[in-house]
Design a protein around this motif. Structure first.
Motif, PDB file in Angstrom:
ATOM      1  N   GLU A 201       0.830  -1.206   0.000  1.00 31.11           N
ATOM      2  CA  GLU A 201       0.000   0.000   0.000  1.00 31.11           C
ATOM      3  C   GLU A 201       0.866   1.258   0.000  1.00 31.11           C
ATOM      4  O   GLU A 201       0.623   2.203  -0.761  1.00 31.11           O
ATOM      5  CB  GLU A 201      -0.913   0.000   1.216  1.00 31.11           C
ATOM      6  N   GLU A 202       1.902   1.274   0.836  1.00 29.52           N
ATOM      7  CA  GLU A 202       2.794   2.432   0.896  1.00 29.52           C
ATOM      8  C   GLU A 202       3.556   2.598  -0.416  1.00 29.52           C
ATOM      9  O   GLU A 202       3.745   3.712  -0.911  1.00 29.52           O
ATOM     10  CB  GLU A 202       3.775   2.269   2.055  1.00 29.52           C
ATOM     11  N   PHE A 203       3.969   1.478  -0.986  1.00 29.53           N
ATOM     12  CA  PHE A 203       4.718   1.516  -2.236  1.00 29.53           C
ATOM     13  C   PHE A 203       3.861   2.089  -3.357  1.00 29.53           C
ATOM     14  O   PHE A 203       4.286   2.975  -4.100  1.00 29.53           O
ATOM     15  CB  PHE A 203       5.193   0.106  -2.590  1.00 29.53           C
ATOM     16  N   GLN A 204       2.646   1.587  -3.494  1.00 26.49           N
ATOM     17  CA  GLN A 204       1.770   2.047  -4.569  1.00 26.49           C
ATOM     18  C   GLN A 204       1.425   3.528  -4.425  1.00 26.49           C
ATOM     19  O   GLN A 204       1.260   4.231  -5.418  1.00 26.49           O
ATOM     20  CB  GLN A 204       0.498   1.205  -4.597  1.00 26.49           C
ATOM     21  N   GLU A 205       1.344   4.005  -3.201  1.00 23.44           N
ATOM     22  CA  GLU A 205       0.973   5.393  -2.964  1.00 23.44           C
ATOM     23  C   GLU A 205       2.130   6.359  -3.212  1.00 23.44           C
ATOM     24  O   GLU A 205       1.921   7.474  -3.685  1.00 23.44           O
ATOM     25  CB  GLU A 205       0.482   5.567  -1.527  1.00 23.44           C
ATOM     26  N   ASN A 206       3.354   5.912  -2.925  1.00 24.86           N
ATOM     27  CA  ASN A 206       4.488   6.823  -2.925  1.00 24.86           C
ATOM     28  C   ASN A 206       5.564   6.550  -3.973  1.00 24.86           C
ATOM     29  O   ASN A 206       6.408   7.419  -4.221  1.00 24.86           O
ATOM     30  CB  ASN A 206       5.164   6.805  -1.549  1.00 24.86           C
ATOM     31  N   PHE A 207       5.551   5.361  -4.584  1.00 25.57           N
ATOM     32  CA  PHE A 207       6.673   4.993  -5.436  1.00 25.57           C
ATOM     33  C   PHE A 207       6.260   4.431  -6.799  1.00 25.57           C
ATOM     34  O   PHE A 207       7.119   3.981  -7.555  1.00 25.57           O
ATOM     35  CB  PHE A 207       7.553   3.955  -4.721  1.00 25.57           C
ATOM     36  N   PHE A 208       4.984   4.487  -7.121  1.00 27.18           N
ATOM     37  CA  PHE A 208       4.499   3.897  -8.371  1.00 27.18           C
ATOM     38  C   PHE A 208       3.458   4.806  -9.005  1.00 27.18           C
ATOM     39  O   PHE A 208       2.596   5.363  -8.313  1.00 27.18           O
ATOM     40  CB  PHE A 208       3.879   2.519  -8.090  1.00 27.18           C
ATOM     41  N   VAL A 209       3.549   4.981 -10.330  1.00 27.98           N
ATOM     42  CA  VAL A 209       2.522   5.720 -11.051  1.00 27.98           C
ATOM     43  C   VAL A 209       2.274   5.011 -12.381  1.00 27.98           C
ATOM     44  O   VAL A 209       3.214   4.607 -13.066  1.00 27.98           O
ATOM     45  CB  VAL A 209       2.917   7.203 -11.254  1.00 27.98           C
ATOM     46  N   SER A 210       1.006   4.828 -12.714  1.00 28.72           N
ATOM     47  CA  SER A 210       0.647   4.073 -13.911  1.00 28.72           C
ATOM     48  C   SER A 210       0.685   4.952 -15.151  1.00 28.72           C
ATOM     49  O   SER A 210       0.576   6.186 -15.079  1.00 28.72           O
ATOM     50  CB  SER A 210      -0.755   3.480 -13.763  1.00 28.72           C
ATOM     51  N   ALA A 211       0.814   4.297 -16.296  1.00 20.46           N
ATOM     52  CA  ALA A 211       0.793   5.014 -17.574  1.00 20.46           C
ATOM     53  C   ALA A 211      -0.533   5.740 -17.758  1.00 20.46           C
ATOM     54  O   ALA A 211      -0.570   6.865 -18.270  1.00 20.46           O
ATOM     55  CB  ALA A 211       1.038   4.036 -18.714  1.00 20.46           C
ATOM     56  N   ALA A 212      -1.621   5.102 -17.344  1.00 23.69           N
ATOM     57  CA  ALA A 212      -2.941   5.717 -17.494  1.00 23.69           C
ATOM     58  C   ALA A 212      -3.027   7.021 -16.712  1.00 23.69           C
ATOM     59  O   ALA A 212      -3.548   8.036 -17.209  1.00 23.69           O
ATOM     60  CB  ALA A 212      -4.027   4.749 -17.031  1.00 23.69           C
ATOM     61  N   ASP A 213      -2.499   7.033 -15.478  1.00 21.13           N
ATOM     62  CA  ASP A 213      -2.526   8.253 -14.671  1.00 21.13           C
ATOM     63  C   ASP A 213      -1.611   9.320 -15.253  1.00 21.13           C
ATOM     64  O   ASP A 213      -1.923  10.518 -15.202  1.00 21.13           O
ATOM     65  CB  ASP A 213      -2.109   7.937 -13.232  1.00 21.13           C
ATOM     66  N   LEU A 214      -0.476   8.896 -15.807  1.00 19.30           N
ATOM     67  CA  LEU A 214       0.430   9.861 -16.428  1.00 19.30           C
ATOM     68  C   LEU A 214      -0.228  10.539 -17.620  1.00 19.30           C
ATOM     69  O   LEU A 214      -0.170  11.769 -17.762  1.00 19.30           O
ATOM     70  CB  LEU A 214       1.720   9.168 -16.863  1.00 19.30           C
ATOM     71  N   PHE A 215      -0.873   9.755 -18.480  1.00 18.44           N
ATOM     72  CA  PHE A 215      -1.513  10.336 -19.662  1.00 18.44           C
ATOM     73  C   PHE A 215      -2.695  11.219 -19.263  1.00 18.44           C
ATOM     74  O   PHE A 215      -2.928  12.267 -19.877  1.00 18.44           O
ATOM     75  CB  PHE A 215      -1.956   9.237 -20.627  1.00 18.44           C
ATOM     76  N   GLU A 216      -3.420  10.816 -18.243  1.00 16.82           N
ATOM     77  CA  GLU A 216      -4.535  11.638 -17.782  1.00 16.82           C
ATOM     78  C   GLU A 216      -4.031  12.979 -17.250  1.00 16.82           C
ATOM     79  O   GLU A 216      -4.590  14.047 -17.566  1.00 16.82           O
ATOM     80  CB  GLU A 216      -5.317  10.901 -16.696  1.00 16.82           C
ATOM     81  N   SER A 217      -2.954  12.945 -16.464  1.00 15.43           N
ATOM     82  CA  SER A 217      -2.389  14.176 -15.919  1.00 15.43           C
ATOM     83  C   SER A 217      -1.813  15.059 -17.019  1.00 15.43           C
ATOM     84  O   SER A 217      -1.826  16.291 -16.916  1.00 15.43           O
ATOM     85  CB  SER A 217      -1.298  13.846 -14.893  1.00 15.43           C
ATOM     86  N   SER A 218      -1.295  14.436 -18.094  1.00 13.86           N
ATOM     87  CA  SER A 218      -0.659  15.204 -19.164  1.00 13.86           C
ATOM     88  C   SER A 218      -1.650  16.031 -19.968  1.00 13.86           C
ATOM     89  O   SER A 218      -1.242  16.920 -20.728  1.00 13.86           O
ATOM     90  CB  SER A 218       0.121  14.265 -20.089  1.00 13.86           C
ATOM     91  N   LYS A 219      -2.936  15.770 -19.811  1.00 12.96           N
ATOM     92  CA  LYS A 219      -3.940  16.559 -20.519  1.00 12.96           C
ATOM     93  C   LYS A 219      -3.934  18.006 -20.041  1.00 12.96           C
ATOM     94  O   LYS A 219      -4.426  18.901 -20.725  1.00 12.96           O
ATOM     95  CB  LYS A 219      -5.330  15.946 -20.334  1.00 12.96           C
ATOM     96  N   LYS A 220      -3.353  18.219 -18.832  1.00 13.78           N
ATOM     97  CA  LYS A 220      -3.294  19.565 -18.263  1.00 13.78           C
ATOM     98  C   LYS A 220      -1.935  20.224 -18.493  1.00 13.78           C
ATOM     99  O   LYS A 220      -1.725  21.360 -18.082  1.00 13.78           O
ATOM    100  CB  LYS A 220      -3.586  19.494 -16.760  1.00 13.78           C
ATOM    101  N   GLY A 221      -1.001  19.480 -19.109  1.00 10.79           N
ATOM    102  CA  GLY A 221       0.330  20.021 -19.359  1.00 10.79           C
ATOM    103  C   GLY A 221       1.404  19.022 -18.985  1.00 10.79           C
ATOM    104  O   GLY A 221       1.119  17.879 -18.610  1.00 10.79           O
ATOM    105  N   SER A 222       2.658  19.469 -19.059  1.00  6.62           N
ATOM    106  CA  SER A 222       3.789  18.617 -18.698  1.00  6.62           C
ATOM    107  C   SER A 222       3.630  18.150 -17.259  1.00  6.62           C
ATOM    108  O   SER A 222       3.209  18.912 -16.376  1.00  6.62           O
ATOM    109  CB  SER A 222       5.103  19.378 -18.872  1.00  6.62           C
ATOM    110  N   VAL A 223       3.978  16.889 -16.998  1.00  9.62           N
ATOM    111  CA  VAL A 223       3.775  16.279 -15.685  1.00  9.62           C
ATOM    112  C   VAL A 223       5.102  16.101 -14.967  1.00  9.62           C
ATOM    113  O   VAL A 223       6.006  15.434 -15.480  1.00  9.62           O
ATOM    114  CB  VAL A 223       3.087  14.903 -15.822  1.00  9.62           C
ATOM    115  N   ASN A 224       5.235  16.710 -13.793  1.00  8.00           N
ATOM    116  CA  ASN A 224       6.409  16.455 -12.960  1.00  8.00           C
ATOM    117  C   ASN A 224       6.146  15.159 -12.192  1.00  8.00           C
ATOM    118  O   ASN A 224       5.330  15.118 -11.287  1.00  8.00           O
ATOM    119  CB  ASN A 224       6.649  17.616 -12.001  1.00  8.00           C
ATOM    120  N   VAL A 225       6.826  14.098 -12.602  1.00  8.03           N
ATOM    121  CA  VAL A 225       6.583  12.776 -12.017  1.00  8.03           C
ATOM    122  C   VAL A 225       7.367  12.602 -10.730  1.00  8.03           C
ATOM    123  O   VAL A 225       6.831  12.174  -9.711  1.00  8.03           O
ATOM    124  CB  VAL A 225       6.953  11.653 -13.010  1.00  8.03           C
ATOM    125  N   ILE A 226       8.677  12.925 -10.779  1.00  6.18           N
ATOM    126  CA  ILE A 226       9.523  12.830  -9.587  1.00  6.18           C
ATOM    127  C   ILE A 226      10.155  14.187  -9.339  1.00  6.18           C
ATOM    128  O   ILE A 226      10.803  14.757 -10.215  1.00  6.18           O
ATOM    129  CB  ILE A 226      10.626  11.769  -9.764  1.00  6.18           C
TER     130      ILE A 226
END
Length: 321
Positions: A201-226
């Protein structure tokens, strides 16, 4: 800069040269088919046979791991960042002293920022050859890999000995430890107890991001992932941004720090004063400070890249740990 000069800073996916004896588990059944790629910087390979594509280090290292289905990279830890994104395939990441503290399944485009000081392993659970692209913190990538004791012990059964100097010696080839080199010491039980426990649970919340979430966030602009304020909050000596055909900025930039563009999907045009170069999936490009350039997608659907930028933060333990 001419196109010919720029090619010295580009590593094409098709030109990647693997090393099949990079690490101590290179002969161990289940791990003996993996391939290691050192793209920018010296990486953490333990083999003198490792090919380094670009030796210049921008404050971090870029590498890759290629593995056929069923192949596992054994339990190990790092003292600086180890960030992966899945270029090809389906992967199981698992961690902990015995690899049983937790696990996540990562698919193409997913990004994993494995916390420092945690034993981790990964296995290709897909049906075809898989490829992980990696960013390792620090010019020296933390100085090397710390292996779980059983990995070192198992390797001896198949002829590989790791010296305290960080180099491998293959007894099946008649090699032996030099008289002045001691074997790599095993971690003691007390030392092993100091390794942190991270839940799934801690890993998924703090150390993992899915491609789907990245593409969704990118609709608003460049995404700072780390980054300090990224989706995954960390300061490992570099920042990682995710850029797509929908979020790229169609202007020339003039960065004062090293940057690396790693193409995840589609084709991109790297444009600079003096020429342009086309980059495709899996290609990697080092941008030196004060080079005026821009990245422009050449196809309108699903083009994406990860951009790694050096920061002035020290490459060390995961920020939040």
């Amino acid at each position: 800069m001419t196109s010919k000069e720029m090619e010295k800073f580009i590593v094409r996916y098709a030109d990647l040269k693997p090393c099949k004896t990079a690490f101590i588990d290179a002969h161990t059944p289940g791990s003996n088919q993996k391939e290691n790629f050192t793209i920018i910087g010296s990486g953490v390979s333990e083999s003198p046979d490792q090919h380094v594509h670009i030796k210049e280090t921008p404050g971090f290292n870029i590498g890759a791991a290629g593995q056929p289905p069923g192949c596992t990279n054994s339990l190990h830890s790092h003292t600086t960042a180890e960030v992966f994104y899945v270029l090809k395939g389906r992967w199981r990441f698992f961690w902990g002293r015995d690899g049983k503290d937790g696990e996540v399944i990562a698919n193409e485009g997913d990004l994993v920022n494995i916390p420092t000081g945690v034993f981790r392993a990964f296995k290709n659970i897909g049906n075809s050859y898989g490829m992980l692209m990696a960013v390792l913190g620090g010019d020296d990538a933390g100085g090397g890999v710390t292996w779980a004791p059983e990995v070192i012990n198992n390797a001896k059964e198949y002829g590989l000995i790791l010296g305290e100097n960080g180099l491998l010696y293959d007894t099946k080839k008649g090699e032996s430890l030099p008289s002045h080199v001691n074997p790599m010491p095993l971690l003691s039980e007390d030392e092993l107890k100091d390794f942190p426990i991270v839940t799934t649970e801690e890993f998924q919340e703090n150390f993992f991001v899915s491609a789907a979430d990245l593409f969704e966030s990118s609709k608003k602009g460049s995404v700072n992932v780390i980054g300090k304020n990224g989706i995954l909050k960390d300061r490992p000596g570099f920042e990682v941004d995710f850029i797509t055909n929908n979020s790229f900025i169609d202007e020339f930039d003039f960065p004062d720090q090293y940057q690396v563009n790693m193409i995840s999907k589609g084709s991109w045009s790297l444009e600079y004063e003096g020429g342009s170069s086309e980059l495709s999936e899996g290609d990697t490009c080092l941008i030196t400070p004060n080079l005026t350039y821009r990245m422009v997608p050449l196809n309108s659907n699903d083009a994406s890249l990860f951009r790694v930028t050096k920061t002035n933060d020290i490459a060390g333990p995961t920020w939040r740990m």
